[in-house]
Design a protein around this motif. Structure first.
Motif, PDB file in Angstrom:
ATOM      1  N   ASP A 100       0.645  -1.053   0.587  1.00  0.00           N
ATOM      2  CA  ASP A 100       0.261  -0.243  -0.321  1.00  0.00           C
ATOM      3  C   ASP A 100       1.018   1.077  -0.656  1.00  0.00           C
ATOM      4  OD1 ASP A 100      -2.340  -0.368  -0.311  1.00  0.00           O
ATOM      5  OD2 ASP A 100      -3.340  -1.222   1.540  1.00  0.00           O
ATOM      6  N   VAL A 101       1.725   1.384   1.045  1.00  0.00           N
ATOM      7  CA  VAL A 101       2.888   2.412   1.146  1.00  0.00           C
ATOM      8  C   VAL A 101       3.414   2.150  -0.055  1.00  0.00           C
ATOM      9  CG1 VAL A 101       4.286   2.791   1.869  1.00  0.00           C
ATOM     10  CG2 VAL A 101       3.092   2.409   3.867  1.00  0.00           C
ATOM     11  N   VAL A 102       3.581   1.102  -1.032  1.00  0.00           N
ATOM     12  CA  VAL A 102       5.038   2.063  -2.082  1.00  0.00           C
ATOM     13  C   VAL A 102       4.213   2.316  -3.564  1.00  0.00           C
ATOM     14  CG1 VAL A 102       6.028   0.311  -4.551  1.00  0.00           C
ATOM     15  CG2 VAL A 102       6.911  -0.404  -1.752  1.00  0.00           C
ATOM     16  N   ARG A 103       2.563   1.882  -3.568  1.00  0.00           N
ATOM     17  CA  ARG A 103       1.909   2.074  -4.373  1.00  0.00           C
ATOM     18  C   ARG A 103       1.230   3.527  -4.141  1.00  0.00           C
ATOM     19  NH1 ARG A 103      -5.017  -0.478  -4.440  1.00  0.00           N
ATOM     20  NH2 ARG A 103      -4.316   1.484  -2.591  1.00  0.00           N
ATOM     21  N   LEU A 104       1.665   3.761  -3.260  1.00  0.00           N
ATOM     22  CA  LEU A 104       0.660   5.306  -2.751  1.00  0.00           C
ATOM     23  C   LEU A 104       2.206   5.776  -3.405  1.00  0.00           C
ATOM     24  CD1 LEU A 104      -1.537   7.245  -1.200  1.00  0.00           C
ATOM     25  CD2 LEU A 104       0.017   6.982   0.510  1.00  0.00           C
ATOM     26  N   LEU A 105       3.265   5.835  -2.703  1.00  0.00           N
ATOM     27  CA  LEU A 105       4.015   6.915  -3.630  1.00  0.00           C
ATOM     28  C   LEU A 105       4.359   7.223  -5.016  1.00  0.00           C
ATOM     29  CD1 LEU A 105       7.080   5.208  -1.041  1.00  0.00           C
ATOM     30  CD2 LEU A 105       6.215   7.975  -1.080  1.00  0.00           C
ATOM     31  N   GLU A 106       3.665   5.585  -5.640  1.00  0.00           N
ATOM     32  CA  GLU A 106       3.934   5.648  -7.139  1.00  0.00           C
ATOM     33  C   GLU A 106       2.544   6.937  -7.920  1.00  0.00           C
ATOM     34  OE1 GLU A 106       6.614   1.454  -7.635  1.00  0.00           O
ATOM     35  OE2 GLU A 106       4.021   1.694  -7.481  1.00  0.00           O
ATOM     36  N   LEU A 107       2.075   6.320  -6.786  1.00  0.00           N
ATOM     37  CA  LEU A 107       0.566   6.925  -7.256  1.00  0.00           C
ATOM     38  C   LEU A 107       1.114   8.747  -7.203  1.00  0.00           C
ATOM     39  CD1 LEU A 107      -2.392   4.517  -5.920  1.00  0.00           C
ATOM     40  CD2 LEU A 107      -2.312   5.264  -8.258  1.00  0.00           C
ATOM     41  N   ARG A 108       1.142   9.220  -6.769  1.00  0.00           N
ATOM     42  CA  ARG A 108       1.708  10.473  -6.222  1.00  0.00           C
ATOM     43  C   ARG A 108       2.970  10.853  -6.949  1.00  0.00           C
ATOM     44  NH1 ARG A 108      -1.556  12.573  -1.222  1.00  0.00           N
ATOM     45  NH2 ARG A 108      -3.111  11.182  -1.507  1.00  0.00           N
ATOM     46  N   GLY A 109       3.697   9.662  -7.761  1.00  0.00           N
ATOM     47  CA  GLY A 109       4.247  10.636  -9.038  1.00  0.00           C
ATOM     48  C   GLY A 109       5.767  10.585  -8.519  1.00  0.00           C
ATOM     49  N   ALA A 110       6.336   9.837  -7.015  1.00  0.00           N
ATOM     50  CA  ALA A 110       7.400   9.212  -7.208  1.00  0.00           C
ATOM     51  C   ALA A 110       7.861   8.042  -7.802  1.00  0.00           C
ATOM     52  CB  ALA A 110       7.652   9.362  -5.261  1.00  0.00           C
ATOM     53  N   THR A 111       9.101   7.829  -8.015  1.00  0.00           N
ATOM     54  CA  THR A 111       9.612   6.708  -8.257  1.00  0.00           C
ATOM     55  C   THR A 111      10.205   6.120  -7.323  1.00  0.00           C
ATOM     56  OG1 THR A 111      10.176   7.589 -10.280  1.00  0.00           O
ATOM     57  CG2 THR A 111      11.480   5.890 -10.177  1.00  0.00           C
ATOM     58  N   VAL A 112      10.150   4.278  -7.170  1.00  0.00           N
ATOM     59  CA  VAL A 112      10.865   3.823  -6.390  1.00  0.00           C
ATOM     60  C   VAL A 112      10.931   2.951  -6.555  1.00  0.00           C
ATOM     61  CG1 VAL A 112       9.913   2.513  -4.033  1.00  0.00           C
ATOM     62  CG2 VAL A 112       8.386   4.365  -4.803  1.00  0.00           C
ATOM     63  N   VAL A 113      12.732   2.667  -6.218  1.00  0.00           N
ATOM     64  CA  VAL A 113      13.817   1.937  -6.494  1.00  0.00           C
ATOM     65  C   VAL A 113      13.173   0.890  -5.749  1.00  0.00           C
ATOM     66  CG1 VAL A 113      15.694   1.546  -7.894  1.00  0.00           C
ATOM     67  CG2 VAL A 113      14.411   3.458  -7.980  1.00  0.00           C
ATOM     68  N   LEU A 114      13.108  -0.546  -5.634  1.00  0.00           N
ATOM     69  CA  LEU A 114      13.232  -1.686  -4.194  1.00  0.00           C
ATOM     70  C   LEU A 114      14.599  -2.514  -4.350  1.00  0.00           C
ATOM     71  CD1 LEU A 114       9.688  -2.793  -4.041  1.00  0.00           C
ATOM     72  CD2 LEU A 114      10.913  -0.894  -2.942  1.00  0.00           C
ATOM     73  N   ASP A 115      15.645  -1.967  -3.461  1.00  0.00           N
ATOM     74  CA  ASP A 115      16.918  -2.889  -3.713  1.00  0.00           C
ATOM     75  C   ASP A 115      16.437  -3.637  -2.890  1.00  0.00           C
ATOM     76  OD1 ASP A 115      19.001  -3.399  -3.949  1.00  0.00           O
ATOM     77  OD2 ASP A 115      20.739  -0.781  -2.835  1.00  0.00           O
TER      78      ASP A 115
END
Length: 388
Positions: A373-388
């Protein structure tokens, strides 16, 4: 009113607390400054044990597992939250504390449903003024508010709506106080103020407001202070809701000033991390300018629970000691602006698998884990999330 205005005086003792009250216009006013306070920290007294029967249940999740257990003793739950609702919304919230399944059997009204007898402590959390419908619904959730999962539903709970004696208030003793109006008026006429409330601000060594407590202004006792001079020791008959004993060491850390070292919170339990989050939230005084862009690195090694995830997130985006949400909805609000940073930006989440695994059982109604949920919300708001 600023805490630093009253944090310095011509005495050898530092000011540790400021008592503030709200006037008729809703403005904070100064009531007193004190050297210290005794009885600030207290773990809540557990409610008395009771036996309840959950009627006509469709158990799910952990409750279903406990009912299906073939051998005793049955599995206990730290908490079961009960939402009493009509067809549209919850009308009451209750918490069943340290609940244990004692017995279960098919329901007399419907063999496909289950009657479950439990041993528990009962605590009413919140109720709205609307009357209950003739046939309320009872929704069950296992776990605390920040990480609850569905435990099913019931048609009724025998013994829930019973008058209970409230826990006695815990006195709070303020040491070495220099009172001003209206506290002097309280001391002259304590009965006239016994239902009023104030805020007790705890200061750090720099005079910054570190955190606050809601306290009752009922005066149980006032006498010359053990510290001497013209100071008073004042005992409030109701010290309000207290931080737990686990918070003491966290207050000691923050007393030295806003932490500047990453991961100072990491060694604490989930409860301790919640207390640390409260400290970060106190630093938010109104909206602040936002920046965007850049790459931010989240140290995911200690994101093993919900408060740890949000502490690690705030440190990645704003730095140690800062606030960026305590739970999902608050995190969503922070991403909307006014908290120091807004997307677009890039978040590199190192050791993301730790949070993914640790929060795998915290699943929303949409079927996503808290981490997802947190990752999806970040991406919906325009953030690029790189999971390392």
């Amino acid at each position: 009113m600023q805490a630093r205005e009253h944090a310095v005086w011509e005495r050898s003792f530092p000011v540790g607390y400021v008592l503030a009250y709200e006037d008729a216009d809703g403005e904070k006013q100064y009531g007193a400054r004190c050297v210290s306070a005794e009885g600030v920290f207290a773990d809540p007294v557990p409610p008395p044990r009771e036996v309840l029967t959950l009627r006509g249940c469709t158990p799910a999740g952990p409750l279903l597992e406990a009912v299906a257990s073939a051998s005793g003793p049955y599995r206990p739950f730290p908490e079961i939250r009960v939402g009493v609702r009509d067809d549209r919304q919850p009308l009451q919230w209750w918490t069943l504390v340290d609940t244990t399944v004692l017995a279960h059997r098919p329901s007399a009204t419907d063999p496909d449903l289950v009657d479950i007898t439990v041993g528990t402590g009962v605590r009413e959390e919140h109720s709205w003024p609307q009357p209950l419908p003739a046939s309320p619904r009872f929704e069950l959730f296992a776990g605390g508010r920040a990480a609850s999962v569905s435990a099913g539903s019931c048609q009724g709970i025998d013994g829930l709506f019973t008058a209970r004696r409230p826990a006695p208030p815990l006195p709070l003793r303020l040491i070495g106080c220099e009172p001003a109006e209206p506290l002097l008026a309280v001391l002259r006429r304590p009965r006239a103020w016994e239902r009023d409330w104030a805020q007790l601000w705890a200061l750090d060594r720099n005079g910054r407001r570190m955190t606050r407590l809601e306290v009752g202004l009922g005066i149980q006792d006032a006498r010359p202070s053990v510290l001497g001079g013209t100071l008073l020791d004042i005992t409030l008959s109701d010290g309000g809701e207290r931080p737990s004993l686990i918070a003491r060491s966290i207050w000691e850390t923050w007393y030295e000033g806003i932490p500047t070292t990453p991961n100072q919170w990491a060694a604490h339990s989930a409860q301790g991390r919640e207390e640390w989050l409260k400290m970060t939230a106190m630093g938010m005084n109104g909206q602040r300018p936002d920046r965007s862009g850049g790459e931010h690195n989240l140290d995911g090694r200690f994101a093993t629970d919900v408060p740890g995830l949000h502490l690690a997130m705030a440190e990645a985006l704003l730095g140690p000691g800062h606030y960026f949400g305590r739970a999902y909805d608050a995190f969503k609000d922070c991403l909307s602006g006014g908290f120091g940073i807004v997307p677009p930006f890039t978040l590199v989440w190192h050791d993301a698998g730790i949070a993914r695994q640790a929060l795998a059982d915290d699943v929303s109604q949409e079927g996503l884990t808290y981490f997802e949920d947190v990752v999806r919300l970040l991406e919906l708001r325009g953030a690029t999330v790189v999971l390392d």
